[in-house]
Design a protein around this motif. Structure first.
Motif, PDB file in Angstrom:
ATOM      1  N   ARG A  43      -1.295  -1.995   9.847  1.00 53.86           N
ATOM      2  CA  ARG A  43      -1.719  -2.253  11.241  1.00 53.86           C
ATOM      3  C   ARG A  43      -3.169  -2.866  10.938  1.00 53.86           C
ATOM      4  NH1 ARG A  43       1.744   1.481  13.408  1.00 53.86           N
ATOM      5  NH2 ARG A  43       0.060   2.889  13.702  1.00 53.86           N
ATOM      6  N   TYR A  67       3.791   8.304   5.957  1.00 51.81           N
ATOM      7  CA  TYR A  67       4.389   7.082   6.503  1.00 51.81           C
ATOM      8  C   TYR A  67       3.557   6.570   7.907  1.00 51.81           C
ATOM      9  CZ  TYR A  67       7.253   4.129   9.575  1.00 51.81           C
ATOM     10  OH  TYR A  67       7.811   2.909  10.239  1.00 51.81           O
ATOM     11  N   ARG A  68       2.915   7.475   8.719  1.00 53.15           N
ATOM     12  CA  ARG A  68       2.146   7.167   9.656  1.00 53.15           C
ATOM     13  C   ARG A  68       0.765   6.439   9.187  1.00 53.15           C
ATOM     14  NH1 ARG A  68       3.040  12.477  13.241  1.00 53.15           N
ATOM     15  NH2 ARG A  68       5.129  12.013  14.382  1.00 53.15           N
ATOM     16  N   SER A  69       0.246   7.213   7.964  1.00 54.00           N
ATOM     17  CA  SER A  69      -1.196   6.672   7.776  1.00 54.00           C
ATOM     18  C   SER A  69      -1.153   5.318   7.094  1.00 54.00           C
ATOM     19  CB  SER A  69      -1.473   7.811   6.474  1.00 54.00           C
ATOM     20  OG  SER A  69      -2.643   7.253   5.983  1.00 54.00           O
ATOM     21  N   SER A  70       0.281   5.204   6.282  1.00 59.72           N
ATOM     22  CA  SER A  70       0.534   3.755   5.934  1.00 59.72           C
ATOM     23  C   SER A  70       0.543   2.856   6.698  1.00 59.72           C
ATOM     24  CB  SER A  70       1.715   4.033   4.699  1.00 59.72           C
ATOM     25  OG  SER A  70       2.060   2.544   4.275  1.00 59.72           O
ATOM     26  N   ALA A  71       1.513   3.184   7.870  1.00 62.40           N
ATOM     27  CA  ALA A  71       1.872   2.208   8.949  1.00 62.40           C
ATOM     28  C   ALA A  71       0.121   1.887   9.699  1.00 62.40           C
ATOM     29  CB  ALA A  71       2.685   3.005   9.964  1.00 62.40           C
ATOM     30  N   ASN A  72      -0.483   2.951   9.925  1.00 64.70           N
ATOM     31  CA  ASN A  72      -1.947   2.694  10.381  1.00 64.70           C
ATOM     32  C   ASN A  72      -2.776   1.715   9.585  1.00 64.70           C
ATOM     33  OD1 ASN A  72      -1.249   4.186  12.739  1.00 64.70           O
ATOM     34  ND2 ASN A  72      -2.186   5.945  11.702  1.00 64.70           N
ATOM     35  N   GLU A  73      -2.529   1.892   8.210  1.00 64.62           N
ATOM     36  CA  GLU A  73      -3.288   1.074   7.294  1.00 64.62           C
ATOM     37  C   GLU A  73      -2.694  -0.311   7.224  1.00 64.62           C
ATOM     38  OE1 GLU A  73      -2.972   2.986   3.637  1.00 64.62           O
ATOM     39  OE2 GLU A  73      -4.268   4.746   4.097  1.00 64.62           O
ATOM     40  N   ARG A 121       5.361  13.497   4.401  1.00 64.86           N
ATOM     41  CA  ARG A 121       6.171  12.196   4.121  1.00 64.86           C
ATOM     42  C   ARG A 121       5.922  11.348   5.727  1.00 64.86           C
ATOM     43  NH1 ARG A 121      10.315  14.824   1.449  1.00 64.86           N
ATOM     44  NH2 ARG A 121      11.639  14.920   3.325  1.00 64.86           N
ATOM     45  N   THR A 122       6.140  12.358   6.694  1.00 62.34           N
ATOM     46  CA  THR A 122       6.007  11.679   7.838  1.00 62.34           C
ATOM     47  C   THR A 122       4.424  10.928   8.110  1.00 62.34           C
ATOM     48  OG1 THR A 122       7.750  12.748   9.056  1.00 62.34           O
ATOM     49  CG2 THR A 122       6.123  11.882  10.618  1.00 62.34           C
ATOM     50  N   GLU A 123       3.461  11.957   7.954  1.00 63.50           N
ATOM     51  CA  GLU A 123       2.126  11.814   7.937  1.00 63.50           C
ATOM     52  C   GLU A 123       1.618  10.755   7.058  1.00 63.50           C
ATOM     53  OE1 GLU A 123       0.172  15.618   7.171  1.00 63.50           O
ATOM     54  OE2 GLU A 123       0.884  16.227   9.003  1.00 63.50           O
ATOM     55  N   ARG A 126       6.861  16.750   6.834  1.00 62.05           N
ATOM     56  CA  ARG A 126       5.629  16.545   7.557  1.00 62.05           C
ATOM     57  C   ARG A 126       4.779  15.424   6.712  1.00 62.05           C
ATOM     58  NH1 ARG A 126       5.898  21.910   8.699  1.00 62.05           N
ATOM     59  NH2 ARG A 126       4.391  22.475   7.232  1.00 62.05           N
TER      60      ARG A 126
END
Length: 375
Positions: free
Chosen positions: A223, A215-221, A211-213, A209
């Motif tokens: 973007r 990754y999502r946070s990094s992906a959002n950053e 790592r997933t969060e 969770r």
């Protein structure tokens, strides 16, 4: 041992809402005061076995399963004596204490969750069948089991919980509160491997969770950064286009200003005034004007058209600083009216942005010597 089970959301909600402990105590006349009162009783969930196993697995606990041997009669609290004794032990403070005890010293999770189903119901029959429990005694003893929700994978690759029976008490007779607590304590030690497996799974799920969060946070950053960079690039391009257009218009204006500059009077002509400009970069310029006919703004037009300085962004001042002028746009004051002599030297000073936006300073009325010499 046993088949795979799948929790259902509706059953899970029902199990969470119903406290089977109160029902068992009321139906079988069992007392929960052995451990010091109702508040010391461990909660007993209802619903279905799959939901109870899923809940226990999510808390890294083994599941104690209890199925009564008899149905409550119409007379309140008149259930079988073995059921009454077993329920009293389940609701005791001793069992609550061992259920909530840490399974391992370095972990935060307890040891046991408690589950029960009403005698003769589909939930009770399914639990007995899935766990392949042995029939205790001669039918007068209840089922008291401890099971483990093992993690498995179904044919479609999705995770599933596989119930495994670890121990079953003969309940002939049912254990006292102290004996039941001791029995559960021994099972806690015996099945340390199962606890370790559940703790490991929970840690892995937590890491996943995170790592997933992450990754999502990094992906959002990423973007957000790409969006900001795109906006900044678009803003830069827009400013460049605007600046190109401005310079284009400025050059066109300078051509018009050069064409509209008044003719230069002949040297020594009556009413002629010589104006010398000095720029901060060392450049100089000199030109004659008809003092009585030439407005001050013409000097700014001359500086702009010939020397490439924007008339709105400069200030003209006498060498001693006693007079300062800025472009007005509709100034009707002539060079004579401004008090400039026959020969005057003016400094050309670039204005800062905040100075450009401020009001035009009052022109001083102090007159300068008509024959002010250029520095």
């Amino acid at each position: 041992r046993g088949g795979a089970v799948s929790p259902t959301s509706d059953s899970a909600a029902a199990a969470a809402a119903e406290d089977m402990g109160a029902y068992l105590s009321r139906s079988y006349g069992a007392s929960s005061s052995a451990g010091g009162g109702d508040d010391d009783s461990a909660p007993i969930s209802g619903g279905t076995l799959p939901d109870a196993l899923a809940s226990a697995r999510s808390r890294a606990r083994l599941l104690v399963v209890y199925v009564p041997a008899s149905k409550p009669s119409s007379k309140k609290g008149s259930g079988g004596k073995y059921d009454r004794a077993a329920v009293s032990s389940l609701l005791s403070g001793e069992v609550r204490k061992v259920a909530d005890r840490k399974a391992r010293k370095k972990e935060e999770y307890g040891c046991f969750d408690l589950y029960s189903a009403k005698k003769g119901t589909s939930e009770a029959n399914a639990a007995i069948k899935v766990l392949r429990a042995k029939k205790p005694g001669k039918g007068t003893s209840p089922y008291l089991m401890v099971c483990y929700g093992a993690q498995g994978i179904d044919s479609s690759g999705r995770p599933r919980i596989i119930p495994k029976l670890l121990a079953q008490h003969h309940c002939n007779p049912p254990p006292s509160p102290a004996s039941m607590a001791s029995w559960l304590g021994a099972l806690r030690k015996r099945h340390a491997r199962e606890y370790a497996s559940m703790h490991h799974s929970l840690r892995e799920e937590r890491y996943h969770r995170e790592r997933t969060e992450g990754y999502r946070s990094s992906a959002n950053e990423d973007r957000d950064r790409e969006r900001r960079e795109k906006e900044e690039e678009e803003e830069r391009a827009r400013k460049e286009r605007e600046e190109r257009e401005r310079l284009k218009m400025l050059e066109k204006r300078r051509e018009e200003l050069r064409e509209n500059l008044p003719d230069e009077p002949a040297a020594g002509a009556e009413g002629a005034i010589t104006v010398a400009l000095r720029f901060a970069d060392g450049r100089t310029g000199r030109r004659r004007f008809a003092a009585a006919e030439t407005e001050l703004d013409v000097l700014f037009n001359w500086a702009d058209a010939v020397f490439g300085v924007e008339r709105e962004k400069v200030e003209l001042s006498t060498m001693n600083g006693s007079k300062r002028f800025r472009y007005a746009g509709e100034c009707s004051e002539t060079l004579d009216e401004a008090g400039l002599g026959k020969m005057v030297g003016l400094r050309v000073t670039q204005l800062e942005e905040d100075e450009e936006e401020s009001e035009e300073p009052d022109q001083e009325d102090e007159s300068e010597d008509e024959d002010e010499e250029e520095d």
